[in-house]
Write a protein that holds these residues in place. Structure first.
Motif, PDB file in Angstrom:
ATOM      1  N   CYS A   1      -4.708  -4.369   8.957  1.00 50.23           N
ATOM      2  CA  CYS A   1      -6.061  -4.919   8.937  1.00 50.23           C
ATOM      3  C   CYS A   1      -6.535  -5.186  10.366  1.00 50.23           C
ATOM      4  CB  CYS A   1      -6.090  -6.207   8.122  1.00 50.23           C
ATOM      5  SG  CYS A   1      -7.723  -6.967   8.055  1.00 50.23           S
ATOM      6  N   GLY A   2      -7.725  -4.665  10.687  1.00 53.23           N
ATOM      7  CA  GLY A   2      -8.295  -4.894  12.005  1.00 53.23           C
ATOM      8  C   GLY A   2      -8.802  -6.314  12.189  1.00 53.23           C
ATOM      9  N   ALA A   3      -9.075  -7.012  11.091  1.00 57.40           N
ATOM     10  CA  ALA A   3      -9.596  -8.380  11.180  1.00 57.40           C
ATOM     11  C   ALA A   3      -8.481  -9.411  11.354  1.00 57.40           C
ATOM     12  CB  ALA A   3     -10.425  -8.704   9.941  1.00 57.40           C
ATOM     13  N   CYS A   4      -7.473  -9.373  10.477  1.00 57.83           N
ATOM     14  CA  CYS A   4      -6.407 -10.391  10.546  1.00 57.83           C
ATOM     15  C   CYS A   4      -5.113  -9.849  11.144  1.00 57.83           C
ATOM     16  CB  CYS A   4      -6.156 -10.996   9.166  1.00 57.83           C
ATOM     17  SG  CYS A   4      -5.344  -9.892   7.981  1.00 57.83           S
ATOM     18  N   THR A   5      -5.034  -8.551  11.405  1.00 57.35           N
ATOM     19  CA  THR A   5      -3.903  -7.812  12.009  1.00 57.35           C
ATOM     20  C   THR A   5      -2.646  -7.764  11.140  1.00 57.35           C
ATOM     21  OG1 THR A   5      -2.927  -9.631  13.316  1.00 57.35           O
ATOM     22  CG2 THR A   5      -4.742  -8.379  14.342  1.00 57.35           C
ATOM     23  N   ARG A   6      -2.739  -8.166   9.881  1.00 58.00           N
ATOM     24  CA  ARG A   6      -1.562  -8.123   9.003  1.00 58.00           C
ATOM     25  C   ARG A   6      -1.413  -6.737   8.399  1.00 58.00           C
ATOM     26  NH1 ARG A   6      -1.374 -13.500   5.461  1.00 58.00           N
ATOM     27  NH2 ARG A   6       0.669 -12.659   4.995  1.00 58.00           N
ATOM     28  N   PHE A   7      -0.160  -6.362   8.085  1.00 56.73           N
ATOM     29  CA  PHE A   7       0.103  -5.092   7.420  1.00 56.73           C
ATOM     30  C   PHE A   7      -0.250  -5.194   5.949  1.00 56.73           C
ATOM     31  CE2 PHE A   7       2.955  -4.692  11.101  1.00 56.73           C
ATOM     32  CZ  PHE A   7       2.585  -3.432  11.538  1.00 56.73           C
ATOM     33  N   VAL A   8      -0.619  -4.055   5.369  1.00 56.31           N
ATOM     34  CA  VAL A   8      -1.009  -3.987   3.964  1.00 56.31           C
ATOM     35  C   VAL A   8      -0.178  -2.892   3.287  1.00 56.31           C
ATOM     36  CG1 VAL A   8      -2.893  -3.505   2.361  1.00 56.31           C
ATOM     37  CG2 VAL A   8      -3.360  -4.745   4.485  1.00 56.31           C
TER      38      VAL A   8
ATOM     39  N   PRO B   1      -5.670  -7.681   1.266  1.00 55.45           N
ATOM     40  CA  PRO B   1      -5.381  -8.752   0.314  1.00 55.45           C
ATOM     41  C   PRO B   1      -5.215 -10.123   0.992  1.00 55.45           C
ATOM     42  CG  PRO B   1      -3.407  -7.464   0.719  1.00 55.45           C
ATOM     43  CD  PRO B   1      -4.537  -6.774   1.447  1.00 55.45           C
ATOM     44  N   HIS B   2      -5.146 -10.134   2.317  1.00 58.08           N
ATOM     45  CA  HIS B   2      -4.949 -11.381   3.054  1.00 58.08           C
ATOM     46  C   HIS B   2      -6.272 -12.036   3.449  1.00 58.08           C
ATOM     47  CE1 HIS B   2      -0.801 -10.064   3.209  1.00 58.08           C
ATOM     48  NE2 HIS B   2      -1.195  -8.942   3.777  1.00 58.08           N
ATOM     49  N   CYS B   3      -7.286 -11.195   3.828  1.00 58.06           N
ATOM     50  CA  CYS B   3      -8.543 -11.773   4.329  1.00 58.06           C
ATOM     51  C   CYS B   3      -9.796 -11.127   3.747  1.00 58.06           C
ATOM     52  CB  CYS B   3      -8.590 -11.697   5.852  1.00 58.06           C
ATOM     53  SG  CYS B   3      -8.857 -10.027   6.493  1.00 58.06           S
ATOM     54  N   ALA B   4      -9.630 -10.134   2.864  1.00 51.66           N
ATOM     55  CA  ALA B   4     -10.726  -9.436   2.182  1.00 51.66           C
ATOM     56  C   ALA B   4     -11.553  -8.533   3.095  1.00 51.66           C
ATOM     57  CB  ALA B   4     -11.626 -10.404   1.438  1.00 51.66           C
ATOM     58  N   SER B   5     -11.063  -8.235   4.289  1.00 55.48           N
ATOM     59  CA  SER B   5     -11.765  -7.313   5.182  1.00 55.48           C
ATOM     60  C   SER B   5     -11.577  -5.877   4.686  1.00 55.48           C
ATOM     61  CB  SER B   5     -11.203  -7.429   6.601  1.00 55.48           C
ATOM     62  OG  SER B   5     -11.727  -6.410   7.431  1.00 55.48           O
ATOM     63  N   THR B   6     -12.548  -5.028   4.976  1.00 50.07           N
ATOM     64  CA  THR B   6     -12.417  -3.595   4.671  1.00 50.07           C
ATOM     65  C   THR B   6     -12.037  -2.807   5.921  1.00 50.07           C
ATOM     66  OG1 THR B   6     -14.786  -3.288   5.015  1.00 50.07           O
ATOM     67  CG2 THR B   6     -14.034  -3.677   2.740  1.00 50.07           C
ATOM     68  N   ASP B   7     -11.724  -3.486   7.014  1.00 49.78           N
ATOM     69  CA  ASP B   7     -11.383  -2.863   8.296  1.00 49.78           C
ATOM     70  C   ASP B   7      -9.894  -2.521   8.333  1.00 49.78           C
ATOM     71  OD1 ASP B   7     -11.541  -1.928  10.887  1.00 49.78           O
ATOM     72  OD2 ASP B   7     -11.461  -3.932  11.791  1.00 49.78           O
ATOM     73  N   LEU B   8      -9.488  -1.554   7.488  1.00 51.06           N
ATOM     74  CA  LEU B   8      -8.084  -1.151   7.396  1.00 51.06           C
ATOM     75  C   LEU B   8      -7.881   0.176   8.111  1.00 51.06           C
ATOM     76  CD1 LEU B   8      -7.399  -2.048   3.669  1.00 51.06           C
ATOM     77  CD2 LEU B   8      -6.781  -3.371   5.694  1.00 51.06           C
ATOM     78  N   HIS B   9      -6.786   0.269   8.872  1.00 50.58           N
ATOM     79  CA  HIS B   9      -6.481   1.472   9.643  1.00 50.58           C
ATOM     80  C   HIS B   9      -5.013   1.832   9.444  1.00 50.58           C
ATOM     81  CE1 HIS B   9     -10.295   0.914  11.741  1.00 50.58           C
ATOM     82  NE2 HIS B   9      -9.969  -0.369  11.806  1.00 50.58           N
ATOM     83  N   TRP B  10      -4.729   3.138   9.443  1.00 47.51           N
ATOM     84  CA  TRP B  10      -3.340   3.587   9.345  1.00 47.51           C
ATOM     85  C   TRP B  10      -2.663   3.400  10.694  1.00 47.51           C
ATOM     86  CZ3 TRP B  10      -1.074   4.193   4.909  1.00 47.51           C
ATOM     87  CH2 TRP B  10      -1.855   4.454   3.785  1.00 47.51           C
ATOM     88  N   THR B  11      -1.453   2.829  10.658  1.00 50.45           N
ATOM     89  CA  THR B  11      -0.683   2.531  11.852  1.00 50.45           C
ATOM     90  C   THR B  11       0.712   3.138  11.712  1.00 50.45           C
ATOM     91  OG1 THR B  11      -1.849   0.431  12.083  1.00 50.45           O
ATOM     92  CG2 THR B  11       0.212   0.657  13.296  1.00 50.45           C
ATOM     93  N   ALA B  12       1.149   3.860  12.720  1.00 49.86           N
ATOM     94  CA  ALA B  12       2.504   4.426  12.701  1.00 49.86           C
ATOM     95  C   ALA B  12       3.522   3.313  12.928  1.00 49.86           C
ATOM     96  CB  ALA B  12       2.645   5.490  13.782  1.00 49.86           C
ATOM     97  N   LEU B  13       4.595   3.333  12.135  1.00 51.18           N
ATOM     98  CA  LEU B  13       5.692   2.373  12.289  1.00 51.18           C
ATOM     99  C   LEU B  13       6.948   3.127  12.693  1.00 51.18           C
ATOM    100  CD1 LEU B  13       5.124   0.103   9.159  1.00 51.18           C
ATOM    101  CD2 LEU B  13       4.195  -0.149  11.450  1.00 51.18           C
ATOM    102  N   SER B  14       7.958   2.393  13.116  1.00 53.82           N
ATOM    103  CA  SER B  14       9.202   3.021  13.573  1.00 53.82           C
ATOM    104  C   SER B  14       9.958   3.716  12.450  1.00 53.82           C
ATOM    105  CB  SER B  14      10.110   1.971  14.222  1.00 53.82           C
ATOM    106  OG  SER B  14      10.579   1.050  13.234  1.00 53.82           O
ATOM    107  N   GLY B  15       9.828   3.211  11.225  1.00 58.29           N
ATOM    108  CA  GLY B  15      10.599   3.756  10.107  1.00 58.29           C
ATOM    109  C   GLY B  15      11.983   3.154   9.984  1.00 58.29           C
ATOM    110  N   ASP B  16      12.303   2.207  10.853  1.00 60.42           N
ATOM    111  CA  ASP B  16      13.615   1.553  10.831  1.00 60.42           C
ATOM    112  C   ASP B  16      13.507   0.205  10.143  1.00 60.42           C
ATOM    113  OD1 ASP B  16      14.775   3.627  12.304  1.00 60.42           O
ATOM    114  OD2 ASP B  16      14.229   2.692  14.203  1.00 60.42           O
ATOM    115  N   GLY B  17      14.581  -0.179   9.450  1.00 67.72           N
ATOM    116  CA  GLY B  17      14.565  -1.460   8.774  1.00 67.72           C
ATOM    117  C   GLY B  17      15.946  -1.908   8.352  1.00 67.72           C
ATOM    118  N   THR B  18      15.968  -3.008   7.611  1.00 70.84           N
ATOM    119  CA  THR B  18      17.200  -3.630   7.142  1.00 70.84           C
ATOM    120  C   THR B  18      17.094  -3.859   5.641  1.00 70.84           C
ATOM    121  OG1 THR B  18      17.415  -4.762   9.261  1.00 70.84           O
ATOM    122  CG2 THR B  18      18.711  -5.642   7.439  1.00 70.84           C
TER     123      THR B  18
END
Length: 111
Positions: A4-11, A19-36
């Motif tokens: 989200c471009g407004a609250c910067t949280r992932f969706v 779902p966090h702030c109701a903004s429609t300013d959503l953008h695709w962001t590349a992630l590392s693909g690594d996790g636990t």
């Protein structure tokens, strides 16, 4: 993953409205693909044999290094031996001509 471009949280799952702030300013962001692995469940007897892959299915909650948690499958040699805390990396599994899913493989400790 969307961010989200407004609250910067992932969706996750992809949506039209944050779902966090109701903004429609959503953008695709590349992630590392690594996790636990955060949680895991081994499915031995699927409900429907028609839709199940061959062999046991390991379903896991994966905490990505960037913070979001997503549910996916862990595949590959020894997937059923994956434990909470294991490191994993995304791979993309094509299940049909139109559908490709993010799934994970365990990262070797020597990597």
């Amino acid at each position: 993953m969307q961010r989200c471009g407004a609250c910067t949280r992932f969706v996750w799952f992809p949506m039209y409205i944050c779902p966090h702030c109701a903004s429609t300013d959503l953008h695709w962001t590349a992630l590392s693909g690594d996790g636990t692995v955060y949680s895991r469940s081994l499915v031995i007897d699927p409900v429907s044999a028609a839709s199940a892959p061959p062999g046991p299915l390991l379903v896991a909650l994966i905490e990505l290094d960037e913070g979001p948690v997503m549910m996916s499958n862990v595949i590959g040699d020894g997937a059923e031996d994956v434990v909470i805390g294991d490191r994993v990396r995304v791979v993309f599994q094509q299940v049909s001509d139109d559908v490709t899913l993010p799934v994970f493989e365990r990262v070797n400790a020597e990597s």
